[in-house]
Design a protein around this motif. Structure first.
Motif, mmCIF file in Angstrom:
data_model
loop_
_atom_site.group_PDB
_atom_site.id
_atom_site.type_symbol
_atom_site.label_atom_id
_atom_site.label_comp_id
_atom_site.label_asym_id
_atom_site.label_seq_id
_atom_site.Cartn_x
_atom_site.Cartn_y
_atom_site.Cartn_z
ATOM 1 N N LEU A 284 0.805 -1.220 0.000
ATOM 2 C CA LEU A 284 0.000 0.000 0.000
ATOM 3 C C LEU A 284 0.842 1.276 0.000
ATOM 4 O O LEU A 284 0.338 2.352 -0.323
ATOM 5 N N THR A 285 2.115 1.139 0.341
ATOM 6 C CA THR A 285 2.992 2.318 0.363
ATOM 7 C C THR A 285 3.097 2.956 -1.017
ATOM 8 O O THR A 285 3.094 4.184 -1.150
ATOM 9 N N GLY A 286 3.175 2.128 -2.045
ATOM 10 C CA GLY A 286 3.299 2.673 -3.398
ATOM 11 C C GLY A 286 2.050 2.519 -4.239
ATOM 12 O O GLY A 286 2.064 2.829 -5.439
ATOM 13 N N PHE B 26 -4.111 -4.914 3.869
ATOM 14 C CA PHE B 26 -4.646 -5.277 2.559
ATOM 15 C C PHE B 26 -5.542 -6.497 2.740
ATOM 16 O O PHE B 26 -5.131 -7.501 3.337
ATOM 17 N N SER B 27 -6.768 -6.486 2.202
ATOM 18 C CA SER B 27 -7.647 -7.649 2.367
ATOM 19 C C SER B 27 -8.551 -7.833 1.158
ATOM 20 O O SER B 27 -8.737 -6.918 0.358
ATOM 21 N N HIS C 6 -13.516 -3.099 -1.849
ATOM 22 C CA HIS C 6 -13.321 -1.674 -2.092
ATOM 23 C C HIS C 6 -13.999 -1.199 -3.380
ATOM 24 O O HIS C 6 -14.462 -1.999 -4.182
ATOM 25 N N SER C 7 -13.991 0.098 -3.580
ATOM 26 C CA SER C 7 -14.646 0.694 -4.745
ATOM 27 C C SER C 7 -13.612 1.183 -5.756
ATOM 28 O O SER C 7 -13.781 2.242 -6.371
ATOM 29 N N TYR C 8 -12.561 0.416 -5.937
ATOM 30 C CA TYR C 8 -11.512 0.792 -6.869
ATOM 31 C C TYR C 8 -10.643 -0.415 -7.199
ATOM 32 O O TYR C 8 -10.698 -1.452 -6.548
ATOM 33 N N ILE C 9 -9.837 -0.250 -8.253
ATOM 34 C CA ILE C 9 -8.783 -1.198 -8.612
ATOM 35 C C ILE C 9 -7.469 -0.641 -8.087
ATOM 36 O O ILE C 9 -7.205 0.568 -8.191
ATOM 37 N N THR C 10 -6.664 -1.502 -7.516
ATOM 38 C CA THR C 10 -5.373 -1.084 -6.961
ATOM 39 C C THR C 10 -4.263 -1.347 -7.973
ATOM 40 O O THR C 10 -4.252 -2.389 -8.624
ATOM 41 N N ARG C 11 -3.343 -0.396 -8.104
ATOM 42 C CA ARG C 11 -2.239 -0.530 -9.051
ATOM 43 C C ARG C 11 -0.910 -0.276 -8.352
ATOM 44 O O ARG C 11 -0.788 0.641 -7.535
ATOM 45 N N LEU C 12 0.092 -1.101 -8.687
ATOM 46 C CA LEU C 12 1.429 -0.929 -8.132
ATOM 47 C C LEU C 12 2.458 -0.961 -9.248
ATOM 48 O O LEU C 12 2.444 -1.869 -10.096
ATOM 49 N N ASP C 13 3.355 0.011 -9.257
ATOM 50 C CA ASP C 13 4.467 0.042 -10.209
ATOM 51 C C ASP C 13 5.538 -0.917 -9.711
ATOM 52 O O ASP C 13 6.185 -0.676 -8.673
#
Length: 370
Positions: free
Chosen positions: A56-58, A333-334, A353-360
Motif C-alpha cells: 500500500l505504500t506505493g 490489505f484484504s 473496495h470501490s476501486y482497482i489497486t495498481r502498483l508500479d
C-alpha cells in the motif's frame, strides 16, 4: 444488593447466551466434517525469496467510487481497456493511462447477476462467469447477452467463478460450489465437503463437460502457454493443480500457499500471478482443524456475527513450474481477488473496495529479506 445484581448480570449476560448457543448447536442440522490432512499443510518452499510487504505504500487507486467490488480483471490489449465485474451486476470498462487520474470508468453491460471471471472470446465476445446466472457470452459490443450453460450432468451451477478461453475456442471454467450461492459461500468453507467442479464448454457442440469434480471451492483457472494443461485453484486447500487436457489427469502445481488463492492469471511472460485473498490466520487454522468450531462459526454467521477475519492479502508470482518468485502484500490489505500484470504495473481486483489497486513493480519491487 450489589452481590445480587452482579450475580443476576452474570447469569443473563453469560450463562443465558451460553445455554442458548448450546440449544442452537444441538438443533442445527449443519454437519461439518474434517478436512483432508493435506489442507493443513504449510510449506516453507511456498514462500517466495522476494517480498514486498508494504504494497500500500506505493499503491495507486483507479476508478475510486465508480467500481463496486471489482472482482476479476481482464485486459484487452487492442483497446487498452480493463474489463471488470462488479457486485451491482455491471461489467465495467476502464481506460488505462500513465496517470490513474486520467482513467475513465464506463458502465458497459449489466448482467443482472454477479459477474466474476472475465475472458475474451475468439471473435470479439466477452465471456463472463456470472455467479448467479452461469456462463454468459456478451457480443455485438454489449448489445447481446447469451446464456451458454448453467448446469452440467444435471446439476445446476450455484457459484460460477472463473473462466478462460483456449485457442480452439473451448471455454474452461469453474463452479466454486454447486451447493451454496455467492451470499452463502462461507458455509461451503465451513462445511468441509468438496462441492466444486472444473468444467469445459464447447461452443461448437454446445456440450458442457465436468473435467474434475469434488474440488474444495474451485476458483481461478488459467491456461498454460502451450495450451496443454490448465492451472486451477482450490481456495480452501491453499493449492493450485494442473489438469492435463488430453491426458485428463491432475497433479499438484503448488500447495501449502501462504494464503487462500482466488484468481490466477498468466502474464504472457513466463509467470502466473495468484491472488491470495487473506493470509492463514490463527482463527482460520483452528477452524480448519476442528469441525465443532466451524459449526459454531456457521451458527454465528447465520445471525450476522463474523468470527473469522481476513487480512494481509496479496498477489504471488510463480514460474511455469509453480516455483515461487515474489510476493506483494500488506497487513491491512484484504479481500484481494485478482492480480494482472499489465506492462510494469500490477493491477488488483477485490471484494471490498470501490476501486482497482495498481502498483508500479519497477518503483516498488519485491526484494530479498535480510
Amino acid at each position: 444488593m450489589l452481590v445480587f445484581f452482579s450475580t443476576r448480570f452474570l447469569f443473563f449476560s453469560i450463562f443465558v447466551p451460553f445455554l442458548i448457543s448450546i440449544v442452537l448447536y444441538q438443533l442445527d442440522s449443519f454437519d461439518p466434517v474434517p478436512f483432508p490432512a493435506d489442507s493443513l499443510i504449510s510449506s516453507a518452499s511456498s514462500i517466495p525469496p522476494l517480498i514486498n510487504d508494504r504494497f500500500l505504500t506505493g499503491a495507486e487507486f483507479i476508478g475510486v467510487g465508480f467500481l463496486n467490488s471489482p472482482e476479476d480483471i481482464a485486459y484487452h490489449k487492442d483497446s487498452n481497456l480493463i474489463y471488470t465485474g462488479c457486485v451491482d451486476g455491471w461489467v465495467k470498462r476502464v481506460s488505462i493511462h500513465d496517470s490513474v487520474n486520467e482513467s475513465v470508468v464506463e458502465d458497459w453491460v449489466n448482467t443482472g447477476g454477479r459477474p466474476l471471471g472475465i475472458a475474451f472470446g475468439l471473435h470479439g465476445e466477452v465471456i463472463v462467469a456470472d455467479a448467479n446466472k452461469g456462463l454468459l457470452n456478451i457480443s455485438d459490443d454489449g448489445k447481446k447477452t447469451e446464456l451458454l450453460t448453467d448446469e452440467a450432468e444435471g446439476v445446476g451451477f450455484k457459484l460460477t467463478d472463473a473462466v478462460v478461453v483456449a485457442d480452439n475456442g473451448v471455454l474452461y471454467f469453474t463452479d466454486a460450489t454447486y451447493k451454496y450461492n455467492i451470499h452463502q459461500f462461507i458455509f461451503d468453507f465451513l462445511e468441509g465437503k468438496p462441492h466444486g467442479r472444473l468444467m469445459s464448454f464447447d461452443p461448437t457442440t454446445r456440450v458442457t463437460r465436468v473435467l474434475v469434480k469434488d474440488l474444495y471451492f474451485a476458483n481461478g483457472v488459467s491456461l498454460s502457454p502451450d495450451q496443454t494443461h490448465l492451472v486451477f485453484c482450490e481456495t480452501i486447500m491453499r493449492r493450485c493443480s494442473k489438469y492435463y487436457i488430453n491426458e485428463e489427469r491432475v497433479e499438484v502445481f503448488i500447495q501449502g500457499l501462504p494464503g487462500y488463492p482466488d484468481n490466477i492469471r498468466y502474464d504472457g511472460d513466463g509467470h502466473y500471478w495468484i491472488a491470495l485473498i487473506s493470509e492463514v490466520t490463527t482463527p482460520w487454522k483452528l477452524a480448519m482443524k476442528y469441525p465443532f468450531l466451524r459449526k459454531l462459526i456457521y451458527i454465528a454467521a447465520k445471525y450476522g456475527v463474523e468470527l473469522l477475519f481476513i487480512k494481509n492479502a496479496g498477489v504471488m508470482q510463480v514460474d511455469l513450474n509453480g516455483k515461487p518468485i515474489a510476493l506483494y502484500h500488506d497487513h491491512p490489505f484484504s479481500h484481494i481477488t485478482s492480480g494482472v500484470k499489465i506492462g510494469n504495473h500490477l493491477y488488483c481486483g477485490n471484494l471490498l473496495h470501490s476501486y482497482i489497486t495498481r502498483l508500479d513493480l519497477l518503483k516498488y519491487p519485491a526484494q530479498k529479506k535480510l
